[in-house]
Design a protein around this motif. Structure first.
Motif, PDB file in Angstrom:
ATOM      1  N   ILE A  70       0.820  -1.217   0.000  1.00  0.00           N
ATOM      2  CA  ILE A  70       0.000   0.000   0.000  1.00  0.00           C
ATOM      3  C   ILE A  70       0.854   1.266   0.000  1.00  0.00           C
ATOM      4  CG2 ILE A  70      -1.919  -1.161   1.129  1.00  0.00           C
ATOM      5  CD1 ILE A  70      -1.095   0.231   3.733  1.00  0.00           C
ATOM      6  N   ALA A  71       2.160   1.146   0.270  1.00  0.00           N
ATOM      7  CA  ALA A  71       3.071   2.294   0.226  1.00  0.00           C
ATOM      8  C   ALA A  71       4.459   1.768  -0.049  1.00  0.00           C
ATOM      9  CB  ALA A  71       3.041   3.074   1.538  1.00  0.00           C
ATOM     10  N   ILE A  72       5.275   2.601  -0.700  1.00  0.00           N
ATOM     11  CA  ILE A  72       6.622   2.168  -1.070  1.00  0.00           C
ATOM     12  C   ILE A  72       7.574   3.352  -1.005  1.00  0.00           C
ATOM     13  CG2 ILE A  72       6.303   2.575  -3.556  1.00  0.00           C
ATOM     14  CD1 ILE A  72       7.841  -0.137  -3.940  1.00  0.00           C
ATOM     15  N   GLU A  73       8.812   3.080  -0.640  1.00  0.00           N
ATOM     16  CA  GLU A  73       9.830   4.133  -0.555  1.00  0.00           C
ATOM     17  C   GLU A  73      11.199   3.513  -0.786  1.00  0.00           C
ATOM     18  OE1 GLU A  73      11.069   8.080  -0.201  1.00  0.00           O
ATOM     19  OE2 GLU A  73       9.016   7.317  -0.130  1.00  0.00           O
ATOM     20  N   ALA A  74      12.004   4.154  -1.624  1.00  0.00           N
ATOM     21  CA  ALA A  74      13.370   3.703  -1.881  1.00  0.00           C
ATOM     22  C   ALA A  74      14.361   4.629  -1.198  1.00  0.00           C
ATOM     23  CB  ALA A  74      13.657   3.660  -3.380  1.00  0.00           C
ATOM     24  N   GLY A  75      15.421   4.046  -0.660  1.00  0.00           N
ATOM     25  CA  GLY A  75      16.496   4.813  -0.059  1.00  0.00           C
ATOM     26  C   GLY A  75      17.735   4.740  -0.921  1.00  0.00           C
ATOM     27  N   TYR A  76      18.858   5.022  -0.317  1.00  0.00           N
ATOM     28  CA  TYR A  76      20.122   5.053  -1.041  1.00  0.00           C
ATOM     29  C   TYR A  76      20.405   3.708  -1.709  1.00  0.00           C
ATOM     30  CZ  TYR A  76      25.158   5.683  -1.771  1.00  0.00           C
ATOM     31  OH  TYR A  76      26.410   5.765  -2.318  1.00  0.00           O
TER      32      TYR A  76
ATOM     33  N   THR B 208       3.716  -3.596  13.202  1.00  0.00           N
ATOM     34  CA  THR B 208       2.511  -4.239  12.669  1.00  0.00           C
ATOM     35  C   THR B 208       1.433  -3.233  12.275  1.00  0.00           C
ATOM     36  OG1 THR B 208       1.589  -4.461  14.907  1.00  0.00           O
ATOM     37  CG2 THR B 208       2.889  -6.313  14.055  1.00  0.00           C
ATOM     38  N   ASN B 209       1.706  -1.937  12.452  1.00  0.00           N
ATOM     39  CA  ASN B 209       0.675  -0.926  12.207  1.00  0.00           C
ATOM     40  C   ASN B 209       1.238   0.325  11.553  1.00  0.00           C
ATOM     41  OD1 ASN B 209       2.123  -0.342  14.570  1.00  0.00           O
ATOM     42  ND2 ASN B 209       0.420   0.791  15.486  1.00  0.00           N
ATOM     43  N   ALA B 210       2.095   0.146  10.531  1.00  0.00           N
ATOM     44  CA  ALA B 210       2.716   1.275   9.850  1.00  0.00           C
ATOM     45  C   ALA B 210       1.736   1.937   8.891  1.00  0.00           C
ATOM     46  CB  ALA B 210       3.951   0.813   9.088  1.00  0.00           C
ATOM     47  N   VAL B 211       1.809   3.273   8.811  1.00  0.00           N
ATOM     48  CA  VAL B 211       0.981   4.020   7.863  1.00  0.00           C
ATOM     49  C   VAL B 211       1.828   4.870   6.918  1.00  0.00           C
ATOM     50  CG1 VAL B 211      -1.045   4.085   9.353  1.00  0.00           C
ATOM     51  CG2 VAL B 211       0.663   5.900   9.535  1.00  0.00           C
ATOM     52  N   GLU B 212       3.128   5.035   7.216  1.00  0.00           N
ATOM     53  CA  GLU B 212       4.014   5.825   6.369  1.00  0.00           C
ATOM     54  C   GLU B 212       5.448   5.361   6.597  1.00  0.00           C
ATOM     55  OE1 GLU B 212       5.218  10.533   5.480  1.00  0.00           O
ATOM     56  OE2 GLU B 212       4.014  10.005   7.242  1.00  0.00           O
ATOM     57  N   VAL B 213       6.237   5.319   5.524  1.00  0.00           N
ATOM     58  CA  VAL B 213       7.657   5.010   5.644  1.00  0.00           C
ATOM     59  C   VAL B 213       8.461   6.050   4.885  1.00  0.00           C
ATOM     60  CG1 VAL B 213       7.413   2.521   5.983  1.00  0.00           C
ATOM     61  CG2 VAL B 213       7.568   3.437   3.658  1.00  0.00           C
ATOM     62  N   ASP B 214       9.678   6.276   5.337  1.00  0.00           N
ATOM     63  CA  ASP B 214      10.604   7.124   4.611  1.00  0.00           C
ATOM     64  C   ASP B 214      12.012   6.630   4.920  1.00  0.00           C
ATOM     65  OD1 ASP B 214      11.406   9.034   2.861  1.00  0.00           O
ATOM     66  OD2 ASP B 214      10.897  10.762   4.089  1.00  0.00           O
ATOM     67  N   LEU B 215      12.931   6.822   3.973  1.00  0.00           N
ATOM     68  CA  LEU B 215      14.279   6.284   4.103  1.00  0.00           C
ATOM     69  C   LEU B 215      15.315   7.370   3.893  1.00  0.00           C
ATOM     70  CD1 LEU B 215      13.954   3.014   1.950  1.00  0.00           C
ATOM     71  CD2 LEU B 215      13.179   3.432   4.279  1.00  0.00           C
ATOM     72  N   GLY B 216      16.404   7.269   4.642  1.00  0.00           N
ATOM     73  CA  GLY B 216      17.546   8.132   4.456  1.00  0.00           C
ATOM     74  C   GLY B 216      18.738   7.315   4.006  1.00  0.00           C
ATOM     75  N   ASN B 217      19.917   7.827   4.290  1.00  0.00           N
ATOM     76  CA  ASN B 217      21.145   7.132   3.932  1.00  0.00           C
ATOM     77  C   ASN B 217      21.445   6.071   4.983  1.00  0.00           C
ATOM     78  OD1 ASN B 217      23.613   6.362   2.906  1.00  0.00           O
ATOM     79  ND2 ASN B 217      24.709   8.137   3.709  1.00  0.00           N
TER      80      ASN B 217
ATOM     81  N   GLY C  49      16.025  13.087   5.456  1.00  0.00           N
ATOM     82  CA  GLY C  49      17.050  13.565   4.542  1.00  0.00           C
ATOM     83  C   GLY C  49      18.155  12.531   4.465  1.00  0.00           C
ATOM     84  N   THR C  50      19.314  12.940   3.967  1.00  0.00           N
ATOM     85  CA  THR C  50      20.428  11.991   3.868  1.00  0.00           C
ATOM     86  C   THR C  50      20.843  11.497   5.240  1.00  0.00           C
ATOM     87  OG1 THR C  50      21.230  13.108   1.882  1.00  0.00           O
ATOM     88  CG2 THR C  50      22.757  11.646   2.999  1.00  0.00           C
ATOM     89  N   ASN C  51      21.090  12.417   6.171  1.00  0.00           N
ATOM     90  CA  ASN C  51      21.556  12.040   7.507  1.00  0.00           C
ATOM     91  C   ASN C  51      20.744  12.700   8.618  1.00  0.00           C
ATOM     92  OD1 ASN C  51      23.716  10.449   6.479  1.00  0.00           O
ATOM     93  ND2 ASN C  51      24.946  12.291   6.197  1.00  0.00           N
TER      94      ASN C  51
END
Length: 236
Positions: free
Chosen positions: A97-103, A145-154, A200-202
């Protein structure tokens, strides 16, 4: 496009010459009848959620970041896209249902609220409690078990949960996880009133439900907004 990350079955640059954009810009072939509902880009790979909840990836595959249990590049040669582009194994009956790519890694939220990650794991950014198995299939993050948003950094990851808390995991240098200093692989809490997150990156920031913003991590150039250039291992 040196790794086929433009999804055209070649390594030719697009957009640096005349008559390459607009109607001349070819769509990425995702498979017969399939359309994309979400897309994300890493340093040299792409990942999409399709209209049926499946996930496809292409581009550079080093560290297993395409989720195919190998480090081969996909999309840089003929007959690799479209129906020939494999889906990522998310588990029996599971959809994204949601996707995010990091470094060098990629994360999805599944329909049951769990989070799965694949790709580079040198600092535990996959969240399985180790820093190995980079070429494994998507791995479920421990304790979420209950994530609604993801985000990735370095080399780190964060998830906002349905109870407004945030959990982060991976590399802790510069305080980027908001929970002290030093490498950590298992998810740890930092804030408890989050409405939105951004990495952000760091460094990281959250928008709280009362409209305030808190940030933590690397403070170079005043990026934490607290009037200093100091690294902050806890939200400020």
């Amino acid at each position: 496009n040196s790794f086929g990350q433009l999804g055209q079955g070649n390594t030719t640059q697009i957009g640096d010459g005349a008559n390459e954009m607009g109607n001349n810009l070819s769509a990425v072939e995702l498979g017969t009848g399939r359309t994309a509902v979400a897309i994300t880009a890493g340093i040299n790979h792409y990942a999409v959620i399709l209209d049926n909840g499946s996930v496809k990836t292409w581009g550079r595959g080093n560290y297993g970041k395409l989720g195919q249990e190998h480090n081969s590049t996909i999309g840089n040669g003929p007959n690799e896209m479209g129906d020939n582009l494999p889906i990522v194994d998310l588990g029996i009956g599971r959809t994204a249902i949601a996707i995010e790519a990091g470094y060098q890694h990629t994360t999805v939220i599944l329909d049951n609220g769990s989070v799965k990650v694949w790709g580079r794991n040198n600092y535990g950014q996959i969240g399985n409690g180790s820093d190995t198995s980079e070429l494994s299939s998507p791995t479920e993050v421990l304790g979420i078990t209950n994530a609604v948003e993801v985000d990735l950094g370095n080399e780190f990851s964060c998830a906002r949960l349905s109870d407004k808390t945030v959990k982060c995991w991976g590399y802790l240098a510069n305080g980027r996880l908001g929970y002290g200093v030093g490498p950590v692989s298992a998810p740890v809490y930092n804030v408890s009133t989050a409405k939105e997150i951004s990495m952000g990156t760091n460094h990281s920031c959250v928008l709280n439900d009362n409209g305030t913003v808190k940030c933590w991590g690397e403070g170079d150039n005043g990026r934490l907004g607290d009037g200093y250039i100091t690294d902050r291992p806890y939200p400020v």
